[in-house]
Scaffold this active site. Structure first.
Site, PDB file in Angstrom:
ATOM      1  N   ASP A 108       0.816  -1.228   0.000  1.00 19.87           N
ATOM      2  CA  ASP A 108       0.000   0.000   0.000  1.00 19.87           C
ATOM      3  C   ASP A 108       0.847   1.274   0.000  1.00 19.87           C
ATOM      4  O   ASP A 108       0.404   2.322   0.483  1.00 19.87           O
ATOM      5  CB  ASP A 108      -0.963   0.028   1.210  1.00 19.87           C
ATOM      6  CG  ASP A 108      -1.914  -1.160   1.203  1.00 19.87           C
ATOM      7  OD1 ASP A 108      -2.238  -1.629   0.105  1.00 19.87           O
ATOM      8  OD2 ASP A 108      -2.317  -1.614   2.285  1.00 19.87           O
ATOM      9  N   ALA A 109       2.064   1.180  -0.528  1.00 22.53           N
ATOM     10  CA  ALA A 109       2.951   2.338  -0.471  1.00 22.53           C
ATOM     11  C   ALA A 109       3.428   2.799  -1.847  1.00 22.53           C
ATOM     12  O   ALA A 109       4.260   3.692  -1.956  1.00 22.53           O
ATOM     13  CB  ALA A 109       4.154   2.028   0.415  1.00 22.53           C
TER      14      ALA A 109
END
Lengths: 284, 284, 284, 284
Positions: D228-229
């Site tokens: 999620d980065a």
């Protein structure tokens, strides 16, 4: 704030315009920091806006204008080359509703609006105190319903004496006469307190309340002779419900009006708004 | 899904209505899980909606109705008591644009719309395949421009045979005859592809494009005899710019239409929408 | 402005609360103009807010309080009964960013915030002029990094002398000591310039820029000991893109901060915000 | 649909890039229908995207590529020249939540997504029926928690056999192994059901509910090794309140997820998204 030249062009679309213009700028060593183009497929018209670091060019805006003239003629361009060091001179016109005026004055002081405010003109005295707190000249020009001509002659004189090139109707509840609309065509910005074309004319929030809409809006547009029908620059809305009275709608509306007018004016001052018939191209 | 009774009331406002109604519910041991009220100050009318856990009451909806009747008479209420176990029966009507239909069918299958879909009626065959994939009966009723009466007689028969109590015009590009509007008053929901009252009538996205608006919208409303003029349930908008062609507007519009119609229908099915003259109270 | 009493209640949920409270109000002849309820299914707690026309009751707020006390005890209520004629006294705290302060002062003068502004406290002199234009007392309390205790003792004294019951941190860039957070629990409102919980702490717009988010936000919340972690009252966002520099983000953010703080404060002043653990119920 | 070549470039910024590129296109007679540029002042990197009518050029994409190569070298460009007649091949991956998959399939069929859908891969059988209704091959690849390696070897084989150049995780609730993230860098698009960086990881709606936020969101981003980065392509939000349960948040979230993923994927397919470190330039 950096020093830029801004080139704004519209012309019939054809192959090679960007190449010619960007080639010209590159030849002069010009560093383009922002570039926008638009081709309108329906009308075959092309629009562009360049922001160029003035220092990278090493010539005055006048010299650059002369050098660009042949290209402009070759492509039948409507064009302008602006120098950001020559700030626009803005006249704010207002009646009794203060929210848009106060908002613009604050944003101007905060550096959000790159212009000089040459004065405030109002048909009332109410806003004198806040205008003068910001050290802006205030002109009270009452509008006599039986002799509007005289009042607007005075307005025109004030605008011209101030060498203003932008007039903002910040909730100025008088209708400008056609002569002024024409004289300052493309220079007069109005905020209308509805989501146009809905609810043109008077008391739009009450019209909206009667119709039971679930969103109210505001519209920033250039003023033309036909009331509330000029080219739209920006619009926005606010959600409402059955809970809300006309008074609530007016309150919500104030925030939308402020936001929409401030954005529209900022874009106008940054030469981001190009008029195209009765519509606008906005390079925001 | 839990089992609720829903009490929906509108009546002339006066002191003591909530006390009387909530007192009555409490006496029966009723557990209220959601309560909404609205007093319209302009018309002096009062609106309320209660959601009551059916199990907490220990009586049938019919018994509860009888018990409530005296209170309703005392306060001159327009009222209804719904049982969530008796789901509404919905007819979807569509022409050739599939987006609203497909969206509603998906949401229905996903459990977002608490109703039975009794059938799809269309003046074209295009949507049969997707409707039948969802196992919904599909009725092709062509509309002969020279004999619309016959077509709408058939539509009415299909609606009545299906015992439908809600008709959704999910981009059904035909105008319902006044007789149908009247027969199913307050039961027919339409999605209009503009931000009403702007751009009523045909081709609203093209009208919006011509006017150069910066936001397009959609409106979900009850159908009345006057075209696009019925009580508004929900509206929303999407931002557009000079970059966007009419085709883009149509594409953005599809998403707004889907969202607005789905919300409006869901609220209608949950008895959250109360008609008040030509406006709505929406307890969303 | 009309004269209202506002009854705000939270208690363990059970059958009959609304009946009891509305019955009590009706017995006194009270006309309820706005009613909101909420049952939190997860915690089993019930919340309600009534706005009652004071004239319809014909008794003082003290008398009404005494009469209500037994009901409150019966249902183990946390409750308050406010009289809108007794306006809250608000202290605004600010550092050097003026936008929130100027916005609140303007809204207050325009009648959007129903309160008295008891004073402005700042660790700088910058805002004195505008505060005094609005005829608000201005207190300059520098914060010595090596002796914050003394500064905050002075802040506390100013608040108490002003009999303030609401403190707004309108971009006050100092962290309140735990003692103040505790002393004024539920009374201190902060605006944080990010969409919490993202980008808590310092320089949120720069954090947002580094992460490349496509929306920036602002959060209005009650201050608790833990930094930027108190109950959230309101949030909103503004769209950004790769075009925008941190300076642009700061500029857009100012508008979001102003709007979010003004809404949050207005709701607080109208007793629409009920704290529930680390969350809020907002009857907006 | 018209036939275009799309030139996408990023390189160190310097004077003359636009002139050189647009000059080259003009020499070939190329008609540019859409042009976008961006100069990142912080990193000194320049980005551009041209959409050129293929017919105006009269040469194959390969010939054009060869002709452009010297310019690309001169300016140290990362670049690509795409032919819109060669559509991207997309693999959709999904677990049990159907909303994103169904939405993308519908948009694809409606012509909103200019690509071929080469197949659907799922760790469950649930979506087979709808995928096959759209005549898309469906591959069930269960993921054994004790032997994920084998499953992802099979996934990789399916992707490669399908000659896919774009993988969409349309609510695929498995974490891709680093080897796949690296192999398809810049080609894997995920939808995360929160407004990142808030609530990364599992059950974001429940995290949002616990924190009491007033807006929930969704984020479309490129997948990188760090969960999620990766670079964010698009985000949007939906307003929530104390009334809403986690189930409501999930329901609202579905609509935001669908919208955000569809926009992000469309922009990716139209070569509008340029990766810049861990951020994106999106010429939308």
């Amino acid at each position: 704030m950096s020093h830029y030249y801004r080139l704004v062009v519209s012309c019939p679309d054809q192959v090679g315009i960007v190449a010619r213009v960007s080639g010209f700028i590159a030849q002069q060593g010009g560093s383009i920091t922002e570039a926008s183009q638009h081709s309108d497929l329906q009308t075959g018209r092309f629009f562009m806006r360049y922001e160029i670091l003035a220092d990278s060019l090493g010539m005055s805006v006048e010299t650059l204008r002369s050098a660009f003239e042949p290209i402009a003629q070759e492509f039948s361009m409507q064009w302008a080359l602006m120098d950001t060091q020559k700030r626009r001179r803005v006249i704010l016109m207002v009646s009794r509703e203060s929210h848009c005026l106060v908002d613009l004055l604050y944003r101007w002081q905060a550096g959000e609006l790159d212009c000089d405010i040459a004065g405030v003109i109002s048909n009332h005295e109410d806003m004198r105190s806040i205008a003068e707190w910001y050290r802006i000249p205030y002109h009270h020009v009452p509008v006599d319903p039986n002799n509007k001509e005289a009042s607007f002659a005075q307005v025109q004189e004030l605008i011209d004496n101030a060498r203003a090139d932008c007039i903002v109707l910040a909730r100025y509840m008088q209708i400008l006469p056609p002569s002024l609309c024409e004289r300052y065509a493309g220079q007069v910005i109005n905020i209308h307190h509805s989501f146009l074309p809905s609810f043109a004319g008077a008391k739009p929030y009450h019209q909206a309340y009667e119709r039971g809409v679930k969103l109210i809006g505001a519209t920033c547009h250039y003023v033309t002779e036909e009331l509330d029908a000029g080219p739209i620059i920006e619009q926005d809305i606010h959600r409402v419900s059955h809970c809300h009275t006309p008074t609530d709608l007016v309150r919500f509306g104030r925030d939308v009006e402020k936001a929409v007018l401030a954005r529209g004016l900022r874009w106008h001052l940054e030469d981001r708004v190009l008029i195209h018939g009765n519509k606008t191209v906005v390079f925001s």
